[in-house]
Design an enzyme around this catalytic site. Structure first.
Site, mmCIF file in Angstrom:
data_model
loop_
_atom_site.group_PDB
_atom_site.id
_atom_site.type_symbol
_atom_site.label_atom_id
_atom_site.label_comp_id
_atom_site.label_asym_id
_atom_site.label_seq_id
_atom_site.Cartn_x
_atom_site.Cartn_y
_atom_site.Cartn_z
ATOM 1 C CG HIS A 233 -1.715 -1.063 1.577
ATOM 2 N ND1 HIS A 233 -1.245 -2.222 2.125
ATOM 3 C CD2 HIS A 233 -3.053 -1.222 1.447
ATOM 4 C CE1 HIS A 233 -2.250 -3.051 2.311
ATOM 5 N NE2 HIS A 233 -3.366 -2.484 1.902
ATOM 6 C CG ASP B 27 1.860 -1.038 3.384
ATOM 7 O OD1 ASP B 27 1.093 -0.704 4.286
ATOM 8 O OD2 ASP B 27 1.564 -1.882 2.501
HETATM 9 C C1 XLS Z 1 -7.506 -6.523 4.433
HETATM 10 C C2 XLS Z 1 -7.001 -6.794 3.108
HETATM 11 C C3 XLS Z 1 -5.907 -5.862 2.609
HETATM 12 C C4 XLS Z 1 -5.786 -5.946 1.115
HETATM 13 C C5 XLS Z 1 -5.019 -4.842 0.496
HETATM 14 O O1 XLS Z 1 -8.243 -7.303 5.002
HETATM 15 O O2 XLS Z 1 -6.598 -8.134 3.056
HETATM 16 O O3 XLS Z 1 -4.703 -6.132 3.237
HETATM 17 O O4 XLS Z 1 -5.224 -7.159 0.703
HETATM 18 O O5 XLS Z 1 -5.549 -3.611 0.817
#
Ligand code: XLS
Ligand code: CA
Ligand code: CA
Length: 439
Positions: free
Chosen positions: A101, A104
């Protein structure tokens, strides 16, 4: 360069008899299974958020994970240390792909302009490291759920200023994903959903969600982003009713707004179980609709009703997942992203490696089992036999569109004593066990 995971060696394949925790017992990257190497079949991916950014905090307590940058305070120094650690981590495990993301990899600044400038600086460093370490970006995405501005959602917020901010953020995240050669771009709903209809305009929120996705499609086209757009279904958490409930719901939504040709699915195991499905069901549903894009591999806990994102160690699920993937002819631009985290009590940085090793070995063995199942064809033959009645006579007329209620009534009047065959589920489950035990 600093070594972040001191004492953890490069992880090599040592075979199933090895007792060395820092070795693969089943994942043998260069072994050819069918038409490709294991490495190419599995396209393992490191999730930046769980592996690098997370610190083990939960609702009841602070972070516990050991991080080499714990004593740093400058956010840019930390961002760069994390980036270097990420590449060392992938190198040591022999993982070629990662996913992130925007938030991140880079901290937010005082306003959007500064936030974007910080992101650009980290992305430039990321690009350098990708080249020198020979790594690829499976997908990028925007975190449009963490900041308090997204309290009512992003594109489905009741506040148009938030819609605009989310659009600007996603625009930037698509640009950054393109800059790094990302093979896909993911839309996970975040807070796109609602808590109560007492305060929610369901129709406007859904329409706005579709408007937002359309703008993303148009913008990607405009800047020549060639990656695949993916939607990641999840039934609930954080909101009570997430709009992207499951694969079937997302397909209906996309078709309702004429968006279906622009999106495939990023399917997560734990989200499937939260929706009351198996992972195999969700993957099969996407496969038969030509919408299987990528996979977030993890597993939930059968006794807990939330998104625990554990490392996948269940061989039964792994075999059935890989069975669907092979039936799909592979996963195209997608990969197998470890959207998985170690438990809060597994706080040593080496625990992260052990989690990945456990998951990679499980998926590798799942691949071997699934390949053998398809090679021997017993399950396929059984299904063909079970539906044989549609390949001849009245069944063929139904499939060919040559039957109607009147012709079927005349047929039924002549054949009213139907005879069924056993489904033989127990026999098939025992056979599946045989494949698993014998591999
Ligand atoms: C949350 C999601 C997230 C997505 C990406 O539950 O798994 O991590 O994979 O935004
Ligand atoms: Ca996920
Ligand atoms: Ca999850």
């Amino acid at each position: 360069m600093t070594e972040y995971f001191k004492g953890v060696p490069e992880i090599k394949y040592e075979g199933r008899k090895s007792k060395n925790p820092f070795s693969f017992k089943y994942y043998n990257p260069e072994e050819v299974i069918g038409d490709k190497t294991m490495k190419d079949h599995l396209k393992f991916t490191m999730s930046y958020w769980h592996t690098i950014a997370a610190n083990g905090a939960d609702m009841f307590g602070a972070g516990t994970y050991e991080k080499a940058w714990d004593n740093e305070t400058d956010p840019m120094v930390i961002a760069k240390a994390k980036m270097e650690a990420a590449f060392e981590f992938m190198d040591k495990l022999g993982i070629e792909y990662f996913a992130f993301h925007d938030r991140d990899i880079a901290p937010e600044g005082k306003d959007l302009k500064e936030t974007n400038a910080i992101l650009d600086e980290v992305v430039a460093y990321c690009k350098e490291l990708m080249q020198s370490h020979n790594k690829k970006l499976l997908w990028g995405t925007a975190n449009a759920f963490n900041n308090p501005r997204y309290v009512h959602g992003a594109s489905t917020s009741c506040n148009a200023d938030v819609f605009a901010y989310a659009a600007a953020q996603v625009k930037k995240a698509i640009e950054v994903t393109k800059e790094l050669g990302g093979e896909n771009y993911v839309f996970w709903g975040g807070r796109e959903g609602y808590e109560t209809l007492l305060n929610t305009d369901l129709k406007l929120e859904q329409d706005n969600f579709a408007r937002f996705l359309r703008m993303a499609v148009d913008y990607a086209e405009k800047i020549g982003f060639k990656g695949q757009f993916l939607i990641e279904p999840k039934p609930q958490e954080p909101t009570k009713h997430q709009y992207d409930y499951d694969v079937a719901t997302v397909l209906a939504f996309l078709r309702g707004y004429g968006l279906e040709k622009h999106f495939k699915m990023n399917i997560e195991a734990n989200h499937a179980t939260l929706a009351g499905h198996t992972f195999q069901h969700e993957v099969a549903m996407a496969r038969i609709n030509g919408a299987l894009g990528s996979l977030d591999i993890n597993q939930g806990d059968p006794n807990l009703g939330w998104d625990t994102d554990q490392f996948p160690t269940n061989i039964y699920d792994a075999a059935l997942l890989m069975y669907e993937v092979l039936k799909n002819g592979g996963i195209g631009k997608g990969g197998l992203n470890f959207d998985a985290k170690v438990r809060r009590a597994s706080f040593k940085s080496e625990d992260l490696f052990l989690g990945y090793i456990a998951g990679m070995d499980t998926l590798a063995q799942g691949l071997r089992i699934a390949h053998r199942m398809l090679q021997e064809g017993e399950f396929e033959d059984n299904i063909a036999e079970r539906y044989k009645s549609y390949t001849e006579g009245i069944g063929k007329d139904i499939v060919d569109g040559k039957a109607d209620f009147e012709s079927l009534e005349s047929y039924a009047l002549e054949h009213s004593h139907v005879k069924n065959e056993s489904g033989r589920q127990e026999l098939l489950e025992a056979k599946l066990n045989q494949y698993i035990f014998n591999e």
